[in-house]
Design an enzyme around this catalytic site. Structure first.
Site, short mmCIF file in Angstrom:
data_model
loop_
_atom_site.label_atom_id
_atom_site.label_comp_id
_atom_site.label_asym_id
_atom_site.label_seq_id
_atom_site.Cartn_x
_atom_site.Cartn_y
_atom_site.Cartn_z
N ASN A 11 7.17 0.87 -3.01
CA ASN A 11 6.04 1.36 -2.22
C ASN A 11 5.62 0.25 -1.26
OD1 ASN A 11 3.71 2.41 -1.21
ND2 ASN A 11 2.55 2.32 -3.14
N LYS A 13 3.57 0.45 1.21
CA LYS A 13 2.19 0.58 1.70
C LYS A 13 2.16 0.35 3.23
CE LYS A 13 0.73 -0.70 -2.87
NZ LYS A 13 -0.28 -1.24 -3.76
N HIS A 92 -1.55 8.37 -4.88
CA HIS A 92 -1.70 6.94 -5.20
C HIS A 92 -3.19 6.60 -5.25
CE1 HIS A 92 -1.57 2.60 -4.85
NE2 HIS A 92 -0.31 2.67 -5.26
N GLU A 94 -4.81 4.23 -4.11
CA GLU A 94 -5.37 3.78 -2.83
C GLU A 94 -5.71 4.97 -1.93
OE1 GLU A 94 -2.25 1.00 -1.90
OE2 GLU A 94 -2.97 -0.33 -3.47
N GLU A 162 0.12 4.23 -13.18
CA GLU A 162 -0.31 2.98 -12.53
C GLU A 162 -1.76 2.70 -12.91
OE1 GLU A 162 2.14 1.82 -8.90
OE2 GLU A 162 0.60 3.18 -8.21
N GLY A 168 -1.69 -4.66 -7.78
CA GLY A 168 -1.92 -5.76 -6.84
C GLY A 168 -2.77 -6.88 -7.41
N SER A 196 1.69 -4.52 -10.55
CA SER A 196 2.06 -5.92 -10.69
C SER A 196 3.44 -6.12 -11.34
CB SER A 196 0.98 -6.70 -11.44
OG SER A 196 -0.23 -6.70 -10.70
#
Ligand code: PGA
Length: 238
Positions: A11, A13, A92, A94, A162, A168, A196
């Site tokens: 991913n 991003k 996701h 985010e 996740e 992150g 991570s």
């Protein structure tokens, strides 16, 4: 781990220029090709990533239409398929956070992906409060139930677990935490882990029971690091 089926999804991003992508592709082409590797770059980079012997994925698709319409700024599942994508990441954390994507929006997006013939990588994960409150398994089961359309099956849907607190942060979930959740969710779908993941922990996570692959953010941006992870997966097969 069933090594032939273990999936590595990168991913990217909102990272990389065209030049940086060409560099990545050049470096990556020095390494042996591998099956079951998916790269999900920004839309602007897809044509360049397509030169790699991997699968291509989108990072999102429109909820409004599977095909086309007057929706400025949107990209449909059909357009992704047309551009050569086989996969699309949906829901996701985010996107949920910065675009206020709700479960019903995510469900529509997954249904659109299925209609266009794409495999949805549907993301779920608890935040730190839910983890610490101890009710994360119930939360995850409810979240999954809320986002999956009737069309979802083992062939067209992969679940990415996740934990939000692991994305992150450099703080991956422990193997015990990963095993517990994957075991809990694994009856109908393949579950991949994200948060991570690095070349240092990928082998141990991939060897954990019911882990069908990895969703990799930061460590997928560097061709050498990403290739290390591909190599580690390959070694687990031998
Ligand atoms: P990370 O991101 O590997 O950088 O933690 C994972 C993801 O958000 O998919």
């Amino acid at each position: 781990m069933d090594c032939n089926k273990s999936l590595l999804v990168a991913n990217w991003k909102m990272h990389k220029t065209i030049e940086a992508t060409k560099d990545f592709v050049r470096t990556m082409l020095n390494f042996p090709p591998a099956d079951n590797v998916v790269i999900c770059p920004a839309f602007t980079l897809q044509a360049y990533v397509k030169e790699l012997p991997f699968s291509l994925g989108g990072q999102d698709c429109s909820e409004f239409s599977t095909t086309e319409g007057a929706f400025t700024g949107e990209v449909s599942a059909m357009m992704l398929e047309d551009a050569g994508c086989k996969y699309v990441i949906i829901g996701h954390s985010e996107r949920r956070k910065y675009h206020q994507e709700t479960a019903s929006i995510i469900r529509k997006k997954i249904a659109n992906a299925h209609q266009a013939g794409l495999i949805a990588v549907a993301c779920i994960g608890e935040d730190l409060n839910q983890r610490e409150a101890g009710n994360y398994l119930q939360f995850l089961a409810a979240e999954l139930e809320a986002i999956l359309p009737d069309s979802a099956n083992m062939d067209n849907t992969i679940i990415a677990y996740e934990p939000i607190w692991a994305i992150g942060t450099g703080r991956a979930a422990s193997l015990e935490q990963i095993e517990e959740v994957h075991q809990f969710l694994t009856d109908k779908f393949k579950i991949i882990y994200g948060g991570s993941v690095t070349q240092d922990n990928a082998g141990a996570i991939l060897s954990t029971k019911n882990v069908a692959g990895l969703l990799i953010g930061g460590a997928s941006l560097d061709a050498n690091k990403f290739n290390q992870i591909i190599k580690i997966r390959g070694q687990l097969c031998n």
